[in-house]
Motif scaffolding. Structure first.
Motif, PDB file in Angstrom:
ATOM      1  N   ASP A  81       1.756  26.873  19.067  1.00 51.18           N
ATOM      2  CA  ASP A  81       3.122  27.185  18.681  1.00 51.18           C
ATOM      3  C   ASP A  81       3.706  26.066  17.827  1.00 51.18           C
ATOM      4  OD1 ASP A  81       5.444  29.123  19.119  1.00 51.18           O
ATOM      5  OD2 ASP A  81       6.352  27.207  19.650  1.00 51.18           O
ATOM      6  N   GLU A  82       3.379  24.831  18.161  1.00 45.67           N
ATOM      7  CA  GLU A  82       3.891  23.691  17.391  1.00 45.67           C
ATOM      8  C   GLU A  82       3.419  23.736  15.943  1.00 45.67           C
ATOM      9  OE1 GLU A  82       6.067  20.351  16.584  1.00 45.67           O
ATOM     10  OE2 GLU A  82       6.090  21.577  18.392  1.00 45.67           O
ATOM     11  N   VAL A  83       2.234  24.267  15.711  1.00 45.16           N
ATOM     12  CA  VAL A  83       1.682  24.359  14.355  1.00 45.16           C
ATOM     13  C   VAL A  83       2.601  25.175  13.443  1.00 45.16           C
ATOM     14  CG1 VAL A  83      -0.190  25.438  13.026  1.00 45.16           C
ATOM     15  CG2 VAL A  83      -0.721  23.948  14.965  1.00 45.16           C
ATOM     16  N   PHE A  84       3.315  26.163  14.003  1.00 45.38           N
ATOM     17  CA  PHE A  84       4.169  27.020  13.197  1.00 45.38           C
ATOM     18  C   PHE A  84       5.517  26.382  12.851  1.00 45.38           C
ATOM     19  CE2 PHE A  84       1.337  30.314  14.903  1.00 45.38           C
ATOM     20  CZ  PHE A  84       1.099  31.054  13.755  1.00 45.38           C
ATOM     21  N   ALA A  85       5.815  25.228  13.418  1.00 45.74           N
ATOM     22  CA  ALA A  85       7.129  24.617  13.222  1.00 45.74           C
ATOM     23  C   ALA A  85       7.498  24.407  11.746  1.00 45.74           C
ATOM     24  CB  ALA A  85       7.214  23.298  13.989  1.00 45.74           C
ATOM     25  N   PRO A  86       6.595  23.928  10.882  1.00 48.23           N
ATOM     26  CA  PRO A  86       6.983  23.697   9.478  1.00 48.23           C
ATOM     27  C   PRO A  86       7.481  24.948   8.761  1.00 48.23           C
ATOM     28  CG  PRO A  86       4.923  22.579   9.967  1.00 48.23           C
ATOM     29  CD  PRO A  86       5.221  23.463  11.144  1.00 48.23           C
ATOM     30  N   ALA A  87       7.000  26.116   9.167  1.00 47.48           N
ATOM     31  CA  ALA A  87       7.417  27.347   8.493  1.00 47.48           C
ATOM     32  C   ALA A  87       8.903  27.617   8.694  1.00 47.48           C
ATOM     33  CB  ALA A  87       6.597  28.527   8.996  1.00 47.48           C
ATOM     34  N   LEU A  88       9.474  27.117   9.783  1.00 48.22           N
ATOM     35  CA  LEU A  88      10.889  27.341  10.055  1.00 48.22           C
ATOM     36  C   LEU A  88      11.778  26.453   9.184  1.00 48.22           C
ATOM     37  CD1 LEU A  88      10.848  27.623  13.940  1.00 48.22           C
ATOM     38  CD2 LEU A  88      10.575  29.415  12.230  1.00 48.22           C
ATOM     39  N   GLU A  89      11.176  25.472   8.503  1.00 52.89           N
ATOM     40  CA  GLU A  89      11.928  24.573   7.640  1.00 52.89           C
ATOM     41  C   GLU A  89      11.867  24.999   6.175  1.00 52.89           C
ATOM     42  OE1 GLU A  89      10.309  20.731   8.361  1.00 52.89           O
ATOM     43  OE2 GLU A  89      10.773  20.750  10.522  1.00 52.89           O
ATOM     44  N   ALA A  90      11.187  26.103   5.879  1.00 54.86           N
ATOM     45  CA  ALA A  90      11.077  26.576   4.502  1.00 54.86           C
ATOM     46  C   ALA A  90      12.461  26.930   3.960  1.00 54.86           C
ATOM     47  CB  ALA A  90      10.162  27.798   4.437  1.00 54.86           C
ATOM     48  N   ARG A  91      12.675  26.709   2.681  1.00 51.45           N
ATOM     49  CA  ARG A  91      13.981  26.908   2.072  1.00 51.45           C
ATOM     50  C   ARG A  91      14.292  28.385   1.829  1.00 51.45           C
ATOM     51  NH1 ARG A  91      14.122  22.185  -2.626  1.00 51.45           N
ATOM     52  NH2 ARG A  91      13.954  20.383  -1.208  1.00 51.45           N
ATOM     53  N   ASP A  92      15.556  28.730   1.982  1.00 51.50           N
ATOM     54  CA  ASP A  92      16.035  30.079   1.674  1.00 51.50           C
ATOM     55  C   ASP A  92      16.602  30.077   0.256  1.00 51.50           C
ATOM     56  OD1 ASP A  92      15.376  31.379   4.028  1.00 51.50           O
ATOM     57  OD2 ASP A  92      17.206  30.768   5.028  1.00 51.50           O
ATOM     58  N   GLU A  93      15.745  30.205  -0.741  1.00 49.32           N
ATOM     59  CA  GLU A  93      16.182  30.218  -2.130  1.00 49.32           C
ATOM     60  C   GLU A  93      15.608  31.436  -2.832  1.00 49.32           C
ATOM     61  OE1 GLU A  93      14.916  26.528  -3.790  1.00 49.32           O
ATOM     62  OE2 GLU A  93      16.488  25.362  -2.806  1.00 49.32           O
ATOM     63  N   GLY A  94      16.345  31.940  -3.835  1.00 49.35           N
ATOM     64  CA  GLY A  94      15.877  33.078  -4.599  1.00 49.35           C
ATOM     65  C   GLY A  94      16.180  34.391  -3.904  1.00 49.35           C
ATOM     66  N   ASP A  95      15.536  35.464  -4.379  1.00 44.40           N
ATOM     67  CA  ASP A  95      15.752  36.772  -3.764  1.00 44.40           C
ATOM     68  C   ASP A  95      14.910  36.899  -2.505  1.00 44.40           C
ATOM     69  OD1 ASP A  95      13.126  37.282  -4.521  1.00 44.40           O
ATOM     70  OD2 ASP A  95      13.660  38.659  -6.144  1.00 44.40           O
ATOM     71  N   TRP A  96      14.942  38.070  -1.873  1.00 42.83           N
ATOM     72  CA  TRP A  96      14.277  38.212  -0.585  1.00 42.83           C
ATOM     73  C   TRP A  96      12.774  38.015  -0.685  1.00 42.83           C
ATOM     74  CZ3 TRP A  96      10.609  41.961   0.308  1.00 42.83           C
ATOM     75  CH2 TRP A  96      10.575  43.057  -0.559  1.00 42.83           C
ATOM     76  N   ARG A  97      12.185  38.416  -1.823  1.00 42.14           N
ATOM     77  CA  ARG A  97      10.741  38.205  -1.984  1.00 42.14           C
ATOM     78  C   ARG A  97      10.412  36.713  -2.085  1.00 42.14           C
ATOM     79  NH1 ARG A  97      11.375  43.043  -5.061  1.00 42.14           N
ATOM     80  NH2 ARG A  97      10.099  44.754  -4.200  1.00 42.14           N
ATOM     81  N   ASP A  98      11.236  35.965  -2.783  1.00 44.95           N
ATOM     82  CA  ASP A  98      11.044  34.511  -2.870  1.00 44.95           C
ATOM     83  C   ASP A  98      11.167  33.862  -1.493  1.00 44.95           C
ATOM     84  OD1 ASP A  98      10.743  34.585  -5.648  1.00 44.95           O
ATOM     85  OD2 ASP A  98      12.905  34.358  -5.991  1.00 44.95           O
ATOM     86  N   GLN A  99      12.126  34.324  -0.714  1.00 46.52           N
ATOM     87  CA  GLN A  99      12.348  33.747   0.613  1.00 46.52           C
ATOM     88  C   GLN A  99      11.185  34.044   1.558  1.00 46.52           C
ATOM     89  OE1 GLN A  99      16.301  34.732   2.147  1.00 46.52           O
ATOM     90  NE2 GLN A  99      17.089  34.740   0.059  1.00 46.52           N
ATOM     91  N   VAL A 100      10.719  35.290   1.544  1.00 46.04           N
ATOM     92  CA  VAL A 100       9.560  35.639   2.369  1.00 46.04           C
ATOM     93  C   VAL A 100       8.349  34.817   1.941  1.00 46.04           C
ATOM     94  CG1 VAL A 100       7.902  37.453   2.927  1.00 46.04           C
ATOM     95  CG2 VAL A 100      10.347  37.962   2.938  1.00 46.04           C
TER      96      VAL A 100
END
Length: 235
Positions: A81-100
């Motif tokens: 579970d700890e391995v997935f932690a960096p994904a929660l810090e990804a930036r919310d920029e651009g449209d929904w496809r960019d964010q995903v």
């Protein structure tokens, strides 16, 4: 007491039990998890054991290990579970496809850096806060884009399963090469003929820096999925 023990066994997950109360032990659960990740990166999952963990932590910390985390399965749930932690810090920029794309590529990169985690996904992932947080992050992005109902669930599932499937496939190739004791290019040159493929193409397929390598294939496949998705509701 027996009934309580049975309940813990049935629930079958460290995430469904209370964390032990704070003590004067020299190590926290976080300390132990981070040490386990370093050890797994160095030794691999097949060699990993609680005895190895105790040796890594030192004699003085052994009792702290077993007080904070009782079993190997508990520890493996915590580390994957700890391995997935960096994904929660990804930036919310651009449209929904960019964010995903930002979130999912961060998760893929994390799994690539810890390939042993891919071996654990079938049995030790799903209930932890980071794994759940990643799923909820995708739900939030797609819901905001207009996905609704079963189409929202299906879209999240398609993206998430592509992430996991790609990471597991790439880790499997890496595992084969590592077991051979050869580097990627040497393994490809000696294996290509037996596989009936071109050695140069096989080398590129395995090379993470190549335009035909795992990173590039993952990015291309993710674009195909996201281009095919449209916000709508399926009844």
């Amino acid at each position: 007491m027996a009934r309580e023990a049975d309940r813990k066994t049935v629930l079958g997950s460290v995430w469904l039990r209370e964390e032990p109360s704070p003590t004067k032990a020299p190590l926290s659960r976080e300390d132990i998890v981070l040490t386990a990740i370093k050890l797994l990166d160095r030794e691999g999952l097949n060699a990993f054991s609680m005895r190895m963990m105790a040796a890594e932590l030192g004699t003085a910390a052994t009792s702290a290990l077993y007080w904070r985390i009782a079993t190997k399965n508990d520890l493996l749930e915590l580390v994957v579970d700890e391995v997935f932690a960096p994904a929660l810090e990804a930036r919310d920029e651009g449209d929904w496809r960019d964010q995903v794309t930002s979130v999912v590529r961060a998760a893929y990169q994390a799994l690539s850096e810890h390939p042993w985690a891919c071996q654990l996904l079938a049995s030790h992932a799903g209930l932890g806060p980071n794994y759940q947080g990643l799923t909820e992050r995708l739900h939030t992005i797609l819901r905001s884009a207009g996905f609704r109902g079963t189409h929202l669930v299906a879209a999240v599932s398609a993206v998430f399963q592509y992430l996991i499937g790609s990471a597991v496939t790439d880790a499997a190739w890496l595992s084969v090469v590592r077991r051979s004791g050869l580097n990627g290019s040497r393994w490809a040159s000696e294996s290509a003929g037996r596989m009936g493929v071109d050695a140069e193409h096989l080398t590129a397929y395995l090379d993470r820096e190549s335009h035909a390598g795992p990173e590039a294939r993952f990015a291309s496949g993710l674009r195909v999925i996201l281009v095919g998705l449209r916000p709508r509701q399926i009844s």
